[in-house]
Design a protein around this motif. Structure first.
Motif, PDB file in Angstrom:
ATOM      1  N   LEU A  53     -30.855 134.966   3.869  1.00 24.79           N
ATOM      2  CA  LEU A  53     -31.606 133.717   4.075  1.00 24.79           C
ATOM      3  C   LEU A  53     -32.475 133.371   2.871  1.00 24.79           C
ATOM      4  CD1 LEU A  53     -32.770 134.189   7.775  1.00 24.79           C
ATOM      5  CD2 LEU A  53     -30.978 132.685   6.928  1.00 24.79           C
ATOM      6  N   LEU A  54     -33.118 134.391   2.300  1.00 20.92           N
ATOM      7  CA  LEU A  54     -34.003 134.117   1.162  1.00 20.92           C
ATOM      8  C   LEU A  54     -33.204 133.599  -0.030  1.00 20.92           C
ATOM      9  CD1 LEU A  54     -36.495 137.126   1.378  1.00 20.92           C
ATOM     10  CD2 LEU A  54     -36.891 134.743   1.999  1.00 20.92           C
ATOM     11  N   ILE A  55     -32.029 134.201  -0.248  1.00 25.06           N
ATOM     12  CA  ILE A  55     -31.185 133.715  -1.351  1.00 25.06           C
ATOM     13  C   ILE A  55     -30.748 132.277  -1.061  1.00 25.06           C
ATOM     14  CG2 ILE A  55     -28.948 134.028  -2.505  1.00 25.06           C
ATOM     15  CD1 ILE A  55     -29.361 137.100  -1.982  1.00 25.06           C
ATOM     16  N   ALA A  56     -30.354 132.041   0.199  1.00 26.02           N
ATOM     17  CA  ALA A  56     -29.919 130.681   0.567  1.00 26.02           C
ATOM     18  C   ALA A  56     -31.051 129.679   0.390  1.00 26.02           C
ATOM     19  CB  ALA A  56     -29.444 130.681   2.025  1.00 26.02           C
ATOM     20  N   MET A  57     -32.268 130.067   0.791  1.00 25.08           N
ATOM     21  CA  MET A  57     -33.391 129.128   0.678  1.00 25.08           C
ATOM     22  C   MET A  57     -33.711 128.827  -0.786  1.00 25.08           C
ATOM     23  SD  MET A  57     -36.957 128.998   2.739  1.00 25.08           S
ATOM     24  CE  MET A  57     -37.850 130.324   2.032  1.00 25.08           C
ATOM     25  N   ALA A  58     -33.644 129.875  -1.623  1.00 25.32           N
ATOM     26  CA  ALA A  58     -33.917 129.647  -3.046  1.00 25.32           C
ATOM     27  C   ALA A  58     -32.866 128.724  -3.650  1.00 25.32           C
ATOM     28  CB  ALA A  58     -33.952 130.995  -3.772  1.00 25.32           C
ATOM     29  N   VAL A  59     -31.604 128.999  -3.331  1.00 21.29           N
ATOM     30  CA  VAL A  59     -30.519 128.178  -3.891  1.00 21.29           C
ATOM     31  C   VAL A  59     -30.629 126.725  -3.411  1.00 21.29           C
ATOM     32  CG1 VAL A  59     -28.005 127.815  -3.835  1.00 21.29           C
ATOM     33  CG2 VAL A  59     -28.928 130.112  -4.180  1.00 21.29           C
ATOM     34  N   LEU A  60     -30.882 126.559  -2.108  1.00 23.62           N
ATOM     35  CA  LEU A  60     -30.995 125.197  -1.555  1.00 23.62           C
ATOM     36  C   LEU A  60     -32.221 124.473  -2.124  1.00 23.62           C
ATOM     37  CD1 LEU A  60     -30.139 126.009   2.157  1.00 23.62           C
ATOM     38  CD2 LEU A  60     -28.789 124.567   0.647  1.00 23.62           C
ATOM     39  N   GLY A  61     -33.307 125.216  -2.297  1.00 26.00           N
ATOM     40  CA  GLY A  61     -34.522 124.616  -2.875  1.00 26.00           C
ATOM     41  C   GLY A  61     -34.272 124.126  -4.286  1.00 26.00           C
ATOM     42  N   VAL A  62     -33.619 124.988  -5.072  1.00 26.57           N
ATOM     43  CA  VAL A  62     -33.296 124.591  -6.451  1.00 26.57           C
ATOM     44  C   VAL A  62     -32.325 123.407  -6.418  1.00 26.57           C
ATOM     45  CG1 VAL A  62     -32.145 125.336  -8.573  1.00 26.57           C
ATOM     46  CG2 VAL A  62     -33.769 126.861  -7.434  1.00 26.57           C
ATOM     47  N   GLY A  63     -31.374 123.456  -5.486  1.00 23.05           N
ATOM     48  CA  GLY A  63     -30.410 122.356  -5.350  1.00 23.05           C
ATOM     49  C   GLY A  63     -31.101 121.040  -5.037  1.00 23.05           C
ATOM     50  N   LEU A  64     -32.097 121.100  -4.153  1.00 12.19           N
ATOM     51  CA  LEU A  64     -32.839 119.878  -3.810  1.00 12.19           C
ATOM     52  C   LEU A  64     -33.601 119.362  -5.031  1.00 12.19           C
ATOM     53  CD1 LEU A  64     -33.823 117.922  -1.570  1.00 12.19           C
ATOM     54  CD2 LEU A  64     -35.710 119.497  -1.146  1.00 12.19           C
ATOM     55  N   GLY A  65     -34.186 120.307  -5.773  1.00 10.24           N
ATOM     56  CA  GLY A  65     -34.914 119.925  -6.985  1.00 10.24           C
ATOM     57  C   GLY A  65     -34.003 119.272  -8.000  1.00 10.24           C
ATOM     58  N   ILE A  66     -32.813 119.865  -8.178  1.00 15.90           N
ATOM     59  CA  ILE A  66     -31.869 119.313  -9.170  1.00 15.90           C
ATOM     60  C   ILE A  66     -31.406 117.922  -8.752  1.00 15.90           C
ATOM     61  CG2 ILE A  66     -29.536 119.594 -10.125  1.00 15.90           C
ATOM     62  CD1 ILE A  66     -30.058 122.635 -10.129  1.00 15.90           C
ATOM     63  N   SER A  67     -31.069 117.790  -7.467  1.00 18.43           N
ATOM     64  CA  SER A  67     -30.588 116.463  -7.017  1.00 18.43           C
ATOM     65  C   SER A  67     -31.691 115.418  -7.152  1.00 18.43           C
ATOM     66  CB  SER A  67     -30.061 116.531  -5.588  1.00 18.43           C
ATOM     67  OG  SER A  67     -31.113 116.817  -4.705  1.00 18.43           O
TER      68      SER A  67
END
Lengths: 157, 494
Positions: A53-67
């Motif tokens: 979950l922590l890896i997923a949250m970090a990846v999704l957070g970065v993804g949201l930032g990039i988008s």
């Protein structure tokens, strides 16, 4: 004229939305990192689920930032709450919750109720209104306190 | 006996309507009283209270976006927007009719297909529970209205919050930042109040008068009881489907009404001819949620009475009450104490009927009280009640502070488009998923590849297919949505 103004407002709205998404995405990633540092598992399977979950949250957070960085933001809801009112609300609530362990439920709730009700009167504030608000807060909080402590036998702080 | 039913139902409705006071807590408080009665009267009182408490949670969910119990989360998703549109009476009537139908059909399901459901539930192992949780998480495709990325982020955030505290298997203390108070984890009810209610209070305080105008408009509305009742019964499939979901999910130990209301809501939205109306105040969503959570009562009693395995925390308390009265739940209960069991079951059905006049009178009374209550009293009043609700769960001030903190976080999440339902969904389903995952791996430790046990069991395969279909159907529907909207607006325009 109206169309130009509307498109300017829309552009501003999207810019603010992108900025909020960028900050939000980075905060999610930072939260995941802070949690990751806390990892200290002693049994074999305790880390499987949270680590994923922590890896997923970090990846999704970065993804949201990039988008958001590339301007691909979606604004679901426009609140438009006034900043001063927002600050007032958050400060009042945080003070209330912070005072609870110190002053106890009854005093904290009466003060919070009366102060909030009076502040929400805005410019129509008056001494008579203040007296009414204090009276309502005492009756309301007193009734809740008696109901829980005497009838339902739930001891409040 | 009828008097006990009325007392139980009315007091249950009153407790359920208070933010944070759950059916579990109310039942726990009531057990000592029931112990002094004879077993039949005690159980009837508990049953009436349970039915009333599950229904009562709908009031605050609809009127002030504060789900009284976790079983009313989906009710708030549609009910509160309806309140904002001046349609709170319609929502309350819809919730009442849904609760009535769900309550009766849940009891019917318990009697007619109870043994079948119990046998079905016994076939569920950890792997199946894991997939049930995953299936529940597929609701996110529906709940994430505008951005799937944000919706998934919200769910993952909720799942992460659910991992704080003691691990469900193994007992590791995780992510407490050295605070012993967090070892018990993030309690669902304070978090639910925080994410749903506190942001709404912040908005009320911040805007002072704006919502008053919205509330005042409602007083002009005519009574809509008859029209709503006709509208609800004109879509019987919604009632039957939601009841079936409630009964089946209720029969699965560990799931309960917290899950069934969301699953039923999701299915109602997916099956609707006008899914675009959901999230903006659709009475079918309220009906689906309330039907399912009341059907869960009957469904949950199936494993409780016939197997001695409680389906949810309130059922565990009823199980405890049975044991206190010297009854032994299990396959022989229906034979050894058939008169008591069938009286209890009949009383539950009567409670569902009694709930209609009680709900329509109390619910509409509460609705009108909220309508005329000035916002300057409504906002602090909600906070004062919410503090009690959060505190009373574990007698812990930390829960109140967490509620406040999560409330501010919830407000910030809303500003970036992440709704409270997604986070709370993760918080509810996270522990179920993790427990299923870890127990499933432990039970397959002798296999070369323990992971394969999650993909090889027949019920697991069915659930995986259901997950794939659920996501695929929702995505397809979402993709087709804008075209449908365009067609609809075109038709309206001509």
């Amino acid at each position: 004229m109206g169309t130009a103004w509307e498109s300017t407002m829309e552009a501003n709205r999207r810019r603010i939305g992108s900025y909020l998404d960028l900050v939000g995405g980075l905060l999610f990633a930072a939260f995941a990192a802070a949690m990751w540092v806390q990892r200290d598992y002693t049994s074999e399977y305790s880390g499987y689920f949270p680590d994923f979950l922590l890896i997923a949250m970090a990846v999704l957070g970065v993804g949201l930032g990039i988008s958001a960085w590339f301007g691909r933001t979606v604004r679901a809801d426009e609140h438009g709450d006034p900043l001063s009112g927002l600050l007032r609300a958050v400060v009042l609530l945080l003070l209330c919750f912070a005072a609870l362990p110190v002053l106890g439920y009854v005093i904290t709730s009466i003060v919070f109720f009366a102060v909030t009700a009076t502040l929400m009167r805005g410019k129509s504030w008056s001494l008579k209104g203040l007296v009414v608000d204090v009276a309502v807060s005492i009756v309301f909080v007193g009734a809740i306190y008696l109901l829980f402590s005497e009838v339902l036998l739930v001891q409040l702080p | 006996m009828l008097l006990l039913i009325v007392i139980g139902t009315v007091s249950g409705v009153a407790v359920g309507a208070m933010p944070g006071l759950s059916a579990t807590m109310g039942l726990a408080l009531l057990v000592p009283f029931s112990f002094a009665m004879d077993p039949t009267a005690g159980l009837v009182l508990l049953g009436g209270f349970y039915v009333g408490a599950i229904y009562g949670g709908a009031f605050t969910a609809i009127l002030v976006n504060a789900p009284g119990t976790p079983s009313s989360i989906a009710t708030a998703l549609e009910g509160y927007p309806m309140t904002k549109q001046g349609r709170s009476e319609e929502a309350i009537v819809g919730a009442t009719i849904g609760s009535f139908v769900g309550g009766v059909l849940g009891v019917v399901a318990m009697v007619v297909v109870g043994p079948l459901l119990a046998g079905f539930a016994l076939n569920f192992g950890p792997q199946e529970y894991f997939w049930v949780a995953v299936f529940g998480l597929t609701i996110i495709v529906t709940l994430a209205e505008d951005s799937l990325l944000k919706g998934i982020l919200g769910v993952v955030f909720g799942l992460v919050l659910g991992t704080i505290g003691l691990a469900p298997v193994g007992g590791d203390v995780r992510f407490t930042f050295g605070m012993s108070e967090l070892q018990g984890g993030v309690e669902l009810i304070p978090a639910m109040i925080g994410f749903f209610t506190i942001p709404e209070v912040i908005r009320l305080i911040a805007n002072r008068h704006r919502d008053v105008e919205v509330y005042e408009q409602r007083a002009e509305k005519q009574s809509q009881v008859k029209a709503t009742v006709i509208a609800v019964f004109s879509r019987p499939l919604n009632l039957v489907r939601s009841s079936a979901i409630g009964a089946v999910v209720g029969a699965l130990p560990g799931a309960g009404s917290s899950v069934s209301n969301l699953v039923a809501y999701n299915e109602a939205r997916r099956a609707s001819r006008t899914p675009e109306r959901f999230g903006k105040g659709e009475v079918d969503g309220v009906v689906a949620s309330e039907t399912a959570n009341n059907a869960t009562i009957g469904g949950g009693l199936v494993p409780t009475l016939s197997l001695g395995v409680p389906g949810s925390p309130p059922h565990a308390i009823i199980l405890g009450a049975l044991l206190l009265h010297g009854l032994r739940p299990g396959p022989g209960l229906f034979e050894s104490s058939g008169d008591l069991v069938y009286t209890f079951v009949t009383a539950l059905a009567i409670c569902a009927v009694v709930m209609v006049p009680v709900g329509l009178i109390a619910g509409r009374g509460l609705q009108r009280a909220v309508v005329v209550m000035p916002t300057r009293y409504l906002a602090p009043g909600i906070v004062v009640l919410s503090m009690v609700g959060a505190y009373a769960i574990r007698n812990s001030i930390i829960d109140v502070l967490l509620m406040g903190l999560l409330g501010v976080v919830g407000y910030l999440l809303r500003t970036i488009g992440i709704g409270p339902a997604t986070v709370v969904l993760g918080l509810i389903l996270g522990p179920i998923a993790e427990e299923g995952l870890v127990q499933g791996l432990q039970s397959s430790v002798g296999m070369d590849m323990p992971w394969t046990s999650f993909f090889s069991r027949p019920i697991s395969i069915v659930l995986i297919l259901a997950c794939v279909l659920s996501v695929g159907w929702s995505l397809r529907r979402a993709r087709r949505g804008p075209k449908r909207d365009e067609v609809t607006s075109g038709e309206d325009g001509t």
